[in-house]
Design a protein around this motif. Structure first.
Motif: not given
Length: 125
Positions: A64, A70, A120
Motif C-alpha cells: 500500500e 498507484f 491506490y
C-alpha cells in the motif's frame, strides 16, 4: 479528493539527499553541469544499493506504500495539467529558477503533489 501524505513523503524523500549531494559536490566543482552529472552518478549508485538492499523487502511487505501500485485519477490529472500551465507561464514570464537546485526542488514538489493525489489500486500478484 483525498491527499495521501505518506505517499507524497515517500516520493519526496529521495530528492532530499540528491539536493544535499549536489550542494556538497558543488562546493568542490565550479561548473554546474559537471557537478550535476557527478551528483547524479553518486546518487544513482546509492539509490540502486538502497533499493535492492532495503526497499524491495519493505515494499513487498507494504504494497500500500509502493508508488507502483498507484494510478492517475481525475484529480491527479487536473493537478498535472495545472502544473504544466503554471510552468509554461513562468517560462514565458522568465520567472523560472536560475539554478539546478531550483529545478530539482520544483520537480520534486511537482512529483510529490501528483503522487499524493493518485489513487491506490490493488498490487499485482
Amino acid at each position: 479528493m483525498k491527499f495521501n501524505w505518506k505517499i507524497a513523503l515517500i516520493s519526496f524523500s529521495p530528492y532530499i539527499p540528491l539536493i544535499v549531494i549536489y550542494l556538497l559536490i558543488h562546493l568542490y566543482v565550479a561548473n554546474d553541469v559537471v557537478a550535476l552529472l557527478f551528483t547524479l552518478g553518486v546518487f544513482s549508485a546509492g539509490y540502486i544499493f538502497v533499493h535492492y538492499k532495503y526497499a524491495k523487502t519493505f515494499f513487498s511487505n507494504h504494497p500500500e506504500l509502493d508508488l507502483q501500485n498507484f494510478e492517475f485519477n481525475t484529480v491527479a490529472n487536473v493537478v498535472l495539467a495545472l502544473w504544466i500551465i503554471v510552468m509554461v507561464g513562468l517560462i514565458i514570464l522568465r520567472l523560472y529558477p536560475q539554478s539546478p537546485e531550483g529545478y530539482l526542488l520544483a520537480f520534486d514538489l511537482f512529483y510529490s503533489v501528483i503522487n499524493g493525489f493518485k489513487s491506490y489500486r490493488r498490487a499485482a500478484k
